[in-house]
Design an enzyme around this catalytic site. Structure first.
Site, PDB file in Angstrom:
ATOM      1  N   ASP A 266       1.035  -1.321   0.179  1.00  0.00           N
ATOM      2  CA  ASP A 266       0.124  -0.383  -0.253  1.00  0.00           C
ATOM      3  C   ASP A 266       0.971   1.415   0.298  1.00  0.00           C
ATOM      4  OD1 ASP A 266      -2.451   1.705   0.133  1.00  0.00           O
ATOM      5  OD2 ASP A 266      -1.970   2.089   2.836  1.00  0.00           O
ATOM      6  N   SER A 267       0.326   2.623   0.472  1.00  0.00           N
ATOM      7  CA  SER A 267       1.119   2.950  -0.421  1.00  0.00           C
ATOM      8  C   SER A 267       2.032   4.065   2.158  1.00  0.00           C
ATOM      9  CB  SER A 267       0.437   4.859  -0.458  1.00  0.00           C
ATOM     10  OG  SER A 267      -1.371   4.667   0.315  1.00  0.00           O
TER      11      SER A 267
ATOM     12  N   TYR B 290      -0.717   8.245  -1.922  1.00  0.00           N
ATOM     13  CA  TYR B 290      -1.369   7.733  -3.436  1.00  0.00           C
ATOM     14  C   TYR B 290      -1.714   8.729  -4.273  1.00  0.00           C
ATOM     15  CZ  TYR B 290       2.406   4.505  -3.800  1.00  0.00           C
ATOM     16  OH  TYR B 290       3.841   3.029  -4.141  1.00  0.00           O
ATOM     17  N   GLY B 291      -2.981   9.130  -3.281  1.00  0.00           N
ATOM     18  CA  GLY B 291      -4.692   9.120  -4.387  1.00  0.00           C
ATOM     19  C   GLY B 291      -3.768  10.884  -4.593  1.00  0.00           C
TER      20      GLY B 291
ATOM     21  N   CYS C 245      -4.489  -1.699  -1.895  1.00  0.00           N
ATOM     22  CA  CYS C 245      -4.393  -0.368  -2.106  1.00  0.00           C
ATOM     23  C   CYS C 245      -5.304   0.446  -3.408  1.00  0.00           C
ATOM     24  CB  CYS C 245      -2.881   0.921  -2.302  1.00  0.00           C
ATOM     25  SG  CYS C 245      -3.612   2.332  -2.889  1.00  0.00           S
ATOM     26  N   ASN C 246      -6.636   0.724  -3.636  1.00  0.00           N
ATOM     27  CA  ASN C 246      -7.634   1.421  -4.265  1.00  0.00           C
ATOM     28  C   ASN C 246      -6.644   1.928  -5.608  1.00  0.00           C
ATOM     29  OD1 ASN C 246     -10.542   0.091  -3.975  1.00  0.00           O
ATOM     30  ND2 ASN C 246      -9.690   0.529  -1.729  1.00  0.00           N
TER      31      ASN C 246
ATOM     32  N   GLU D 108      -4.498   8.820   8.141  1.00  0.00           N
ATOM     33  CA  GLU D 108      -2.472   7.822   8.807  1.00  0.00           C
ATOM     34  C   GLU D 108      -2.678   8.892   9.782  1.00  0.00           C
ATOM     35  OE1 GLU D 108      -0.031   6.230   6.661  1.00  0.00           O
ATOM     36  OE2 GLU D 108      -1.460   6.101   5.496  1.00  0.00           O
TER      37      GLU D 108
ATOM     38  N   CYS E 131     -11.130   2.968  -0.571  1.00  0.00           N
ATOM     39  CA  CYS E 131      -9.704   3.362   0.091  1.00  0.00           C
ATOM     40  C   CYS E 131      -9.306   2.309   1.393  1.00  0.00           C
ATOM     41  CB  CYS E 131      -9.858   4.720   0.674  1.00  0.00           C
ATOM     42  SG  CYS E 131      -8.264   4.475   0.790  1.00  0.00           S
ATOM     43  N   THR E 132      -8.539   1.492   1.192  1.00  0.00           N
ATOM     44  CA  THR E 132      -8.042   0.449   2.646  1.00  0.00           C
ATOM     45  C   THR E 132      -7.711   1.440   3.641  1.00  0.00           C
ATOM     46  OG1 THR E 132      -5.465   0.792   1.708  1.00  0.00           O
ATOM     47  CG2 THR E 132      -6.904  -1.514   0.644  1.00  0.00           C
ATOM     48  N   HIS E 133      -7.826   2.712   4.005  1.00  0.00           N
ATOM     49  CA  HIS E 133      -7.820   3.313   5.627  1.00  0.00           C
ATOM     50  C   HIS E 133      -9.330   3.469   5.739  1.00  0.00           C
ATOM     51  CE1 HIS E 133      -4.196   5.076   3.627  1.00  0.00           C
ATOM     52  NE2 HIS E 133      -4.040   6.131   4.923  1.00  0.00           N
TER      53      HIS E 133
HETATM   54  N1  DGL Z   1      -4.863   2.848   0.963  1.00  0.00           N
HETATM   55  C1  DGL Z   1      -4.853   3.983  -0.618  1.00  0.00           C
HETATM   56  C2  DGL Z   1      -6.437   3.248  -1.050  1.00  0.00           C
HETATM   57  O1  DGL Z   1      -6.563   2.572  -0.902  1.00  0.00           O
HETATM   58  C3  DGL Z   1      -5.134   5.664  -0.102  1.00  0.00           C
HETATM   59  C4  DGL Z   1      -4.180   6.503   0.455  1.00  0.00           C
HETATM   60  C5  DGL Z   1      -2.867   7.106  -0.330  1.00  0.00           C
HETATM   61  O2  DGL Z   1      -3.474   8.559  -1.190  1.00  0.00           O
HETATM   62  O3  DGL Z   1      -2.249   7.048   0.098  1.00  0.00           O
HETATM   63  O4  DGL Z   1      -5.886   4.044  -2.239  1.00  0.00           O
END
Ligand code: DGL
Length: 269
Positions: free
Chosen positions: A13-14, A45-46, A76-77, A156, A188-190
């Site tokens: 993931d990011s 990453y988003g 990570c999506n 985060e 989003c996995t968060h």
């Molecule tokens: N966990 C990432 C996802 O599922 C998003 C977090 C990010 O923006 O890095 O997209």
């Protein structure tokens, strides 16, 4: 592919959001050894371009393959949206790849929702991957997308279950785009960490779906089909990050649900 059941599962993931998926896999398949990589040097990453996300995903997958991972879960999506197809092409025959988008799309279609909201990072929403895949499965399902870029950094930083998160979540969910939905995808996995706050907002009127259980089920299905399920654990899980701070380690506990030790790993030089 020349893998053995005792080889590890790679997950990336990011940052530490993918630990929600890692933990679901760990609890469901406790014999499996996990190697996690959080690209904390490059998160979020988003907000990155698809090209940048592809470049990071390629390099991380190479690292995980060097650790002999039999499967790589893109937890990570944003990376699943931008890089899954490219990783499949680039590493054809070298590992099994699982993304977090397809299992959620399949759940929506099979459970018969008609008016679905999707909240995610800008990268995921701009790719329209959920809308396109859900429509490809059932043209009649209405898909309403909303980018919610403050949520991942907020989580985060440990801001959830409090007044700040409540106000940000309510502002996003009150958006016109999400009126009248019967299901909301936490794409989003968060977001599993704020699932309860979202559920409270809707008071049970809207089904909330996230990637944890559906991805964990998909991992088991594929490993079992490939006869690669590990019969007994042979060593401990490892958790790498590309940039270590003690605050990441602190927050990581909340994502994983137990104490974990993060190791710095510099794969970019
Ligand atoms: N966990 C990432 C996802 O599922 C998003 C977090 C990010 O923006 O890095 O997209």
């Amino acid at each position: 592919m020349n893998f053995k059941p005792e080889h590890p599962i790679g997950i990336f993931d990011s940052g530490i959001g993918g630990l929600t998926v890692a933990n679901a896999i760990h609890r469901f398949l406790p014999e499996e050894r996990l190697i996690y990589f959080g690209d904390t040097a490059h998160l979020p990453y988003g907000d990155k371009s698809a090209d940048a996300i592809r470049y990071y995903s390629l390099r991380i997958s190479k690292f995980l393959l060097e650790q002999n991972c039999k499967m790589i879960v893109i937890a990570c999506n944003s990376a699943s949206s931008a890089a899954y197809d490219m990783l499949l092409d680039f590493f054809e025959g070298k590992a099994l790849f699982v993304n977090v988008v397809d299992p959620l799309v399949n759940a929506v279609i099979s459970q018969g929702y008609q008016n679905v909201g999707v909240i995610a990072t800008k990268a995921t929403i701009n790719s329209s991957i959920y809308r396109n895949k859900i429509k490809a499965g059932n043209q009649k399902i209405k898909v309403n997308q909303l980018a919610t870029p403050l949520l991942a950094p907020m989580i985060e930083e440990g801001f959830y279950n409090g007044t700040i998160s409540k106000s940000i979540i309510e502002t996003y969910l009150a958006h016109d785009e999400l009126h009248g939905i019967d299901a909301l995808l936490l794409a989003c996995t968060h977001y599993p960490l704020i699932r309860k706050e979202i559920d409270d907002y809707y008071g049970g009127r809207v089904a909330i779906l996230d990637s944890t259980d559906v991805v964990r089920d998909e991992v088991k299905r594929i490993l079992s089909e490939e006869k690669l399920l590990c019969p007994a654990r042979i060593s401990e899980d490892r958790f790498f990050v590309s940039d270590f701070t003690s605050s990441f380690e602190e927050t990581a506990k909340n994502f994983y649900g137990q104490d974990i030790h993060l190791e710095a790993k510099h794969i970019w030089s």
